[in-house]
Design a protein around this motif. Structure first.
Motif, mmCIF file in Angstrom:
data_model
loop_
_atom_site.group_PDB
_atom_site.id
_atom_site.type_symbol
_atom_site.label_atom_id
_atom_site.label_comp_id
_atom_site.label_asym_id
_atom_site.label_seq_id
_atom_site.Cartn_x
_atom_site.Cartn_y
_atom_site.Cartn_z
ATOM 1 N N TYR A 256 -13.136 33.298 4.754
ATOM 2 C CA TYR A 256 -14.482 33.854 4.707
ATOM 3 C C TYR A 256 -15.013 34.039 6.129
ATOM 4 C CZ TYR A 256 -14.518 32.676 -0.242
ATOM 5 O OH TYR A 256 -14.220 32.600 -1.578
ATOM 6 N N THR A 257 -15.590 35.183 6.394
ATOM 7 C CA THR A 257 -16.204 35.459 7.688
ATOM 8 C C THR A 257 -17.720 35.550 7.530
ATOM 9 O OG1 THR A 257 -15.773 37.813 7.298
ATOM 10 C CG2 THR A 257 -14.171 36.603 8.622
ATOM 11 N N ASP A 258 -18.416 35.694 8.665
ATOM 12 C CA ASP A 258 -19.881 35.658 8.660
ATOM 13 C C ASP A 258 -20.505 37.021 8.908
ATOM 14 O OD1 ASP A 258 -19.907 32.909 8.181
ATOM 15 O OD2 ASP A 258 -19.717 32.457 10.323
ATOM 16 N N TYR A 259 -19.793 38.099 8.603
ATOM 17 C CA TYR A 259 -20.380 39.425 8.746
ATOM 18 C C TYR A 259 -21.555 39.558 7.779
ATOM 19 C CZ TYR A 259 -15.694 40.246 10.634
ATOM 20 O OH TYR A 259 -14.526 40.163 11.343
ATOM 21 N N GLY A 260 -22.653 40.118 8.251
ATOM 22 C CA GLY A 260 -23.818 40.308 7.390
ATOM 23 C C GLY A 260 -24.674 39.081 7.258
ATOM 24 N N ALA A 261 -24.076 37.958 6.853
ATOM 25 C CA ALA A 261 -24.794 36.696 6.684
ATOM 26 C C ALA A 261 -23.791 35.553 6.779
ATOM 27 C CB ALA A 261 -25.530 36.655 5.346
ATOM 28 N N LEU A 262 -24.276 34.367 7.107
ATOM 29 C CA LEU A 262 -23.397 33.210 7.212
ATOM 30 C C LEU A 262 -22.825 32.863 5.842
ATOM 31 C CD1 LEU A 262 -25.352 30.830 9.624
ATOM 32 C CD2 LEU A 262 -23.504 32.418 10.163
ATOM 33 N N SER A 263 -21.552 32.540 5.816
ATOM 34 C CA SER A 263 -20.893 32.145 4.577
ATOM 35 C C SER A 263 -21.204 30.692 4.259
ATOM 36 C CB SER A 263 -19.377 32.332 4.711
ATOM 37 O OG SER A 263 -18.695 31.695 3.651
ATOM 38 N N PRO A 264 -21.376 30.339 2.974
ATOM 39 C CA PRO A 264 -21.590 28.935 2.629
ATOM 40 C C PRO A 264 -20.301 28.120 2.630
ATOM 41 C CG PRO A 264 -21.603 30.267 0.647
ATOM 42 C CD PRO A 264 -21.509 31.228 1.810
ATOM 43 N N TYR A 265 -19.163 28.777 2.798
ATOM 44 C CA TYR A 265 -17.875 28.089 2.778
ATOM 45 C C TYR A 265 -17.475 27.705 4.195
ATOM 46 C CZ TYR A 265 -17.827 30.453 -1.734
ATOM 47 O OH TYR A 265 -18.172 30.919 -2.979
ATOM 48 N N THR A 266 -16.903 26.521 4.353
ATOM 49 C CA THR A 266 -16.420 26.068 5.647
ATOM 50 C C THR A 266 -14.944 26.413 5.786
ATOM 51 O OG1 THR A 266 -15.822 23.870 4.795
ATOM 52 C CG2 THR A 266 -18.067 24.164 5.656
ATOM 53 N N ILE A 267 -14.460 26.390 7.008
ATOM 54 C CA ILE A 267 -13.043 26.607 7.233
ATOM 55 C C ILE A 267 -12.290 25.326 6.892
ATOM 56 C CG2 ILE A 267 -13.092 25.905 9.655
ATOM 57 C CD1 ILE A 267 -11.123 28.220 10.170
ATOM 58 N N ASP A 268 -11.057 25.455 6.416
ATOM 59 C CA ASP A 268 -10.303 24.292 5.962
ATOM 60 C C ASP A 268 -10.068 23.295 7.083
ATOM 61 O OD1 ASP A 268 -9.187 24.744 3.036
ATOM 62 O OD2 ASP A 268 -9.158 26.686 4.048
ATOM 63 N N ALA A 269 -9.941 22.016 6.699
ATOM 64 C CA ALA A 269 -9.717 20.950 7.669
ATOM 65 C C ALA A 269 -8.427 21.188 8.446
ATOM 66 C CB ALA A 269 -9.649 19.606 6.949
ATOM 67 N N GLY A 270 -8.517 21.072 9.757
ATOM 68 C CA GLY A 270 -7.358 21.258 10.611
ATOM 69 C C GLY A 270 -7.061 22.690 10.969
ATOM 70 N N ALA A 271 -7.773 23.638 10.375
ATOM 71 C CA ALA A 271 -7.577 25.052 10.688
ATOM 72 C C ALA A 271 -8.619 25.506 11.703
ATOM 73 C CB ALA A 271 -7.656 25.903 9.428
ATOM 74 N N TYR A 272 -8.338 26.642 12.350
ATOM 75 C CA TYR A 272 -9.233 27.204 13.349
ATOM 76 C C TYR A 272 -9.446 28.687 13.058
ATOM 77 C CZ TYR A 272 -7.915 22.953 15.888
ATOM 78 O OH TYR A 272 -7.675 21.654 16.240
ATOM 79 N N ALA A 273 -10.547 29.215 13.563
ATOM 80 C CA ALA A 273 -10.828 30.646 13.426
ATOM 81 C C ALA A 273 -11.554 31.127 14.672
ATOM 82 C CB ALA A 273 -11.662 30.927 12.180
ATOM 83 N N ALA A 274 -11.306 32.369 15.024
ATOM 84 C CA ALA A 274 -11.947 32.970 16.196
ATOM 85 C C ALA A 274 -12.456 34.353 15.823
ATOM 86 C CB ALA A 274 -10.967 33.054 17.358
ATOM 87 N N ASP A 275 -13.716 34.614 16.151
ATOM 88 C CA ASP A 275 -14.327 35.925 15.944
ATOM 89 C C ASP A 275 -14.679 36.507 17.314
ATOM 90 O OD1 ASP A 275 -16.078 37.989 14.278
ATOM 91 O OD2 ASP A 275 -17.349 37.230 15.898
ATOM 92 N N VAL A 276 -14.212 37.715 17.585
ATOM 93 C CA VAL A 276 -14.486 38.388 18.849
ATOM 94 C C VAL A 276 -15.129 39.729 18.540
ATOM 95 C CG1 VAL A 276 -13.520 39.275 20.994
ATOM 96 C CG2 VAL A 276 -12.486 37.280 19.901
ATOM 97 N N SER A 277 -16.252 40.038 19.198
ATOM 98 C CA SER A 277 -16.979 41.276 18.902
ATOM 99 C C SER A 277 -17.374 41.996 20.185
ATOM 100 C CB SER A 277 -18.225 40.985 18.066
ATOM 101 O OG SER A 277 -19.158 40.212 18.806
ATOM 102 N N PHE A 278 -17.515 43.316 20.039
ATOM 103 C CA PHE A 278 -17.991 44.182 21.112
ATOM 104 C C PHE A 278 -19.072 45.079 20.506
ATOM 105 C CE2 PHE A 278 -13.662 43.021 21.913
ATOM 106 C CZ PHE A 278 -13.609 42.738 23.260
ATOM 107 N N GLY A 279 -20.171 45.259 21.228
ATOM 108 C CA GLY A 279 -21.249 46.035 20.644
ATOM 109 C C GLY A 279 -22.161 46.679 21.663
ATOM 110 N N TYR A 280 -22.985 47.587 21.148
ATOM 111 C CA TYR A 280 -23.940 48.353 21.954
ATOM 112 C C TYR A 280 -25.282 48.348 21.241
ATOM 113 C CZ TYR A 280 -26.307 52.516 23.823
ATOM 114 O OH TYR A 280 -27.212 53.374 24.367
#
Length: 327
Positions: free
Chosen positions: A83-107
């Motif tokens: 689950y990602t947080d596009y639009g609104a924050l997700s109520p789900y957490t990332i699994d224990a021991g896992a990692y996630a990275a979000d990278v964005s570019f904008g104007y």
């Protein structure tokens, strides 16, 4: 054939399941042989653009994953959908021991006029990141980094025009999110988060030189038709230049739905509103729309834009983002 013993018609012999081929069974009365076909293992929940359906959740019983943590990683086969947080924050957490990275570019672009003066604000952000780490099965840590930003103000009046540009590092944000309802199954989910903003930005990019902190709640509901709804509500507190405390209340609602006839693509529509009790402040509102593409279970992309409604928000702000979950 059940596990009780069956006497033959002559009453002389006894047959049990241990006496026959485990893949075959024989009906003594009809003389027919039956072949046992093993049941297929349960399938993983269906996902579309990072969204799982309620019907998929109900078909797979949730497993106890409370013993997993940052140092005891959740096996890949037991992880929940990404689950990602596009639009609104997700109520789900990332699994224990896992990692996630979000990278964005904008104007961003904003234009305001009055008293024969026209002011144009433009901004770029390069590589804004949100990094997540699963601490427990229902608790994660999130860090927001703004490596480089550029903001330009151009002023035009009857005598001419002038512009000024500032660039530099942005503020640092940290968030801890705790899921309290249906992190691994069920149509509805709920979480609470504590967020802190640290004033690390370049002096010319700061809105104010102080710390901010607050609490928020994230609710999500998965409809059987594939529609997902998220509602975020929270507040941030900060100390003003006058020495008193100011608060900003944020509310956001977002809807997601798979795009018909296009695999792995979903559309989102969201509305965000901010209200502050600071002096001479006005409420700020903006719409957001875009598309989420998820070619693999651990990778997503977003392309969309915001559209300002009121206040000091961009008239429009296109952006592109990429999310990766690992290992």
């Amino acid at each position: 054939v059940n596990r009780s013993t069956h006497a033959t018609e002559a009453g002389a012999g006894v047959a049990t399941l241990d006496d026959i081929n485990p893949n075959e069974a024989h009906n003594a009365k009809t003389g027919q042989n039956f072949v046992r076909v093993p049941c297929p293992p349960p399938t993983a929940p269906k996902t579309t653009g990072g969204m799982k359906t309620a019907s998929a959740d109900s078909s797979v019983p949730a497993q106890d994953k409370s013993h997993y943590n940052l140092f005891n990683m959740t096996p890949p086969g037991l992880r929940r959908p990404f689950y990602t947080d596009y639009g609104a924050l997700s109520p789900y957490t990332i699994d224990a021991g896992a990692y996630a990275a979000d990278v964005s570019f904008g104007y961003g672009y904003r234009e305001r006029s009055g008293d024969m003066v026209e002011r144009t604000y433009t901004s770029w952000h390069y590589g804004n990141m949100w990094l997540k780490a699963g601490l427990l099965n229902n608790l994660d840590l999130e860090v927001g980094v703004q490596p480089w930003q550029t903001r330009t103000l151009t002023v035009k009046d009857p005598t001419g025009h002038d512009s000024i540009t500032h660039s530099g590092f942005g503020d640092l944000l940290t968030r801890v999110k705790l899921n309290v309802l249906n992190n691994d199954g069920g149509p509805a989910a709920l979480s609470f988060a504590a967020t802190m903003k640290w004033p690390t930005a370049n002096t010319h990019l700061m809105r104010r030189d102080d710390y901010e902190g607050g609490l928020s709640a994230q609710f999500g509901y998965q409809c059987p038709c594939g529609l997902e709804m998220r509602i975020n509500s929270g507040f941030m507190l900060s100390e003003s230049d006058r020495g008193c405390w100011e608060s900003c209340f944020n509310n956001r609602i977002a809807f997601y739905h798979p795009v018909p006839f296009v695999a792995d693509l979903s559309a989102l529509a969201a509305f965000n509103s901010d209200v502050s009790n600071a002096r001479r402040s006005n409420w700020e509102g903006e719409f957001q729309t875009g598309f989420i593409y998820q070619p693999t279970p651990n990778f997503q992309m977003f392309l969309g834009s915001t559209f300002g409604v009121n206040g000091k928000v961009n008239d429009f702000g296109p952006s592109v983002s990429m999310d990766l979950r690992f290992p």
